[in-house]
Design an enzyme around this catalytic site. Structure first.
Site, short mmCIF file in Angstrom:
data_model
loop_
_atom_site.label_atom_id
_atom_site.label_comp_id
_atom_site.label_asym_id
_atom_site.label_seq_id
_atom_site.Cartn_x
_atom_site.Cartn_y
_atom_site.Cartn_z
NE ARG A 167 -9.34 8.67 4.27
CZ ARG A 167 -9.66 7.52 5.22
NH1 ARG A 167 -9.18 6.47 5.41
NH2 ARG A 167 -10.65 8.04 6.17
CD GLU A 173 -7.18 -6.25 2.79
OE1 GLU A 173 -7.21 -5.99 1.41
OE2 GLU A 173 -6.30 -5.35 3.54
CG HIS A 175 -8.34 4.22 1.04
ND1 HIS A 175 -8.72 4.04 2.29
CD2 HIS A 175 -9.41 4.54 0.64
CE1 HIS A 175 -9.79 4.18 2.64
NE2 HIS A 175 -10.15 4.54 1.61
NE ARG A 191 -7.75 11.47 5.14
CZ ARG A 191 -8.15 10.83 6.47
NH1 ARG A 191 -7.27 10.08 7.38
NH2 ARG A 191 -9.33 11.24 7.04
CD GLU A 205 -7.22 -0.30 0.97
OE1 GLU A 205 -7.26 0.75 1.63
OE2 GLU A 205 -6.19 -1.10 1.24
CG HIS A 208 -5.60 -1.73 9.22
ND1 HIS A 208 -5.10 -1.24 10.33
CD2 HIS A 208 -6.28 -0.88 8.52
CE1 HIS A 208 -5.67 0.11 10.23
NE2 HIS A 208 -6.10 0.42 9.09
CG HIS A 228 0.81 6.32 4.74
ND1 HIS A 228 -0.05 7.22 5.00
CD2 HIS A 228 0.50 5.35 5.42
CE1 HIS A 228 -1.03 6.92 5.65
NE2 HIS A 228 -0.75 5.46 6.01
CB THR A 256 -9.72 1.61 7.20
OG1 THR A 256 -9.25 2.26 5.96
CG2 THR A 256 -11.15 1.08 6.80
CG ASN A 298 -1.74 1.06 1.26
OD1 ASN A 298 -1.40 2.17 1.14
ND2 ASN A 298 -3.12 1.06 1.56
N1 PXP Z 1 -5.88 -3.07 4.17
C1 PXP Z 1 -6.76 -2.03 4.03
C2 PXP Z 1 -8.06 -2.50 3.62
C3 PXP Z 1 -6.52 -0.85 4.63
O1 PXP Z 1 -7.77 0.23 4.76
C4 PXP Z 1 -5.14 -0.57 5.01
C5 PXP Z 1 -4.69 0.87 5.13
O2 PXP Z 1 -4.96 1.75 4.24
C6 PXP Z 1 -4.30 -1.59 4.73
C7 PXP Z 1 -4.69 -2.80 4.59
C8 PXP Z 1 -2.67 -1.22 5.26
O3 PXP Z 1 -2.77 -1.01 6.71
P1 PXP Z 1 -1.55 -0.60 7.12
O4 PXP Z 1 -0.93 0.67 6.44
O5 PXP Z 1 -1.70 -0.44 8.34
O6 PXP Z 1 -0.30 -1.67 6.88
#
Ligand code: PXP
Length: 236
Positions: A44, A150, A42, A48, A69, A190, A9, A100, A6
């Site tokens: 959003r 997931e 994602h 952001r 996402e 997550h 960030h 999330t 992901n």
């Molecule tokens: N899976 C989903 C559905 C999420 O919303 C997120 C966070 O955006 C992640 C995985 C990844 O989570 P993390 O950034 O804590 O690894």
């Protein structure tokens, strides 16, 4: 197990100065070159981090699968239908939240979820539902037509190393087994990091882990390529 990275960030950092650096597309290329089998972003509702233009740009340069996402918002559904990512993962979304929080309540809005994902499925997009590891949510997800769930690993991740770890881990393990018995494929994500991820090997049949924050955090010190490679070595 496969590793989905992901890269939200990277966009968070870019947006802090409003320019083009660091580049989200460059991050996707580096993650792919170091073992990522998919790239997750994602989009959003408040945009952001990831922006619409990122979602359009990524498939043009990517070699692996784009996993988008998204919340149940019609404007984002329209973008998904235009971009046609390999998969979407439906998540709940509150504007004020930092990330999330909790899984999607599929059981409480079965009809709405089923109707929302139908055009996406009809367009050939794989659909995954981000849910808590809970029996009712798993059973409801199996009725929607989605191919994947997931499992939200946030509660397990927070409990890791505490007396609640085993209970939270068993919730994940049992939910995965139930989901698989109902014909669903199972991903997880997550809050996973370089320590707590190791127990994911104890859950049979997990397809892919989606990991963001811990990889991007490590990348600040080691570089993104090495951070992705290290995580991939732990899970493959
Ligand atoms: N899976 C989903 C559905 C999420 O919303 C997120 C966070 O955006 C992640 C995985 C990844 O989570 P993390 O950034 O804590 O690894």
């Amino acid at each position: 197990m496969l590793l989905g990275v992901n890269i939200d960030h990277v966009a968070t950092l870019r947006n802090a100065r409003g320019g083009a650096e660091p580049s989200v597309t460059e991050a996707a290329k580096v993650a792919e070159a170091n073992g990522a089998t998919s790239i997750t972003t994602h989009l959003r509702e408040d945009r952001r981090h990831i922006k619409d233009e990122d979602v359009y740009a990524l498939p043009k340069i990517m070699k692996t699968r784009l996993n988008l996402e998204m919340a149940m918002a019609e404007d984002i559904q329209r973008i998904a239908l235009e971009v046609k990512p390999y998969s979407i993962c439906l998540v709940p979304e509150k504007r004020q939240e930092v990330t999330t929080e909790g899984g999607l309540d599929v059981a409480g809005q079965l009809e709405r979820v089923t109707e929302f994902i139908k055009p996406l499925l009809d367009a050939g997009i794989i659909v995954s539902l981000f849910i808590d590891p809970d029996e009712n949510q798993v059973k409801a997800s199996a009725k929607t037509g989605a191919q994947f769930i997931e499992m939200h690993t946030g509660t397990y991740s927070e409990a890791y190393g505490s007396e609640n770890e085993e209970k939270e881990f068993l919730n994940l393990k049992n939910s995965a087994k139930l989901a698989q018995s109902l014909g669903l494929k199972v991903n997880a994500g997550h809050g996973l990091n370089y320590e707590n991820v190791k127990r994911m090997h104890e859950i049979p049949g997990l397809v892919e882990l989606n990991i963001g924050h811990s990889i991007i955090s490590r990348a600040v010190f080691t570089g993104l390529g090495s951070a992705v490679k290290e995580m991939n070595d732990l899970i493959k």
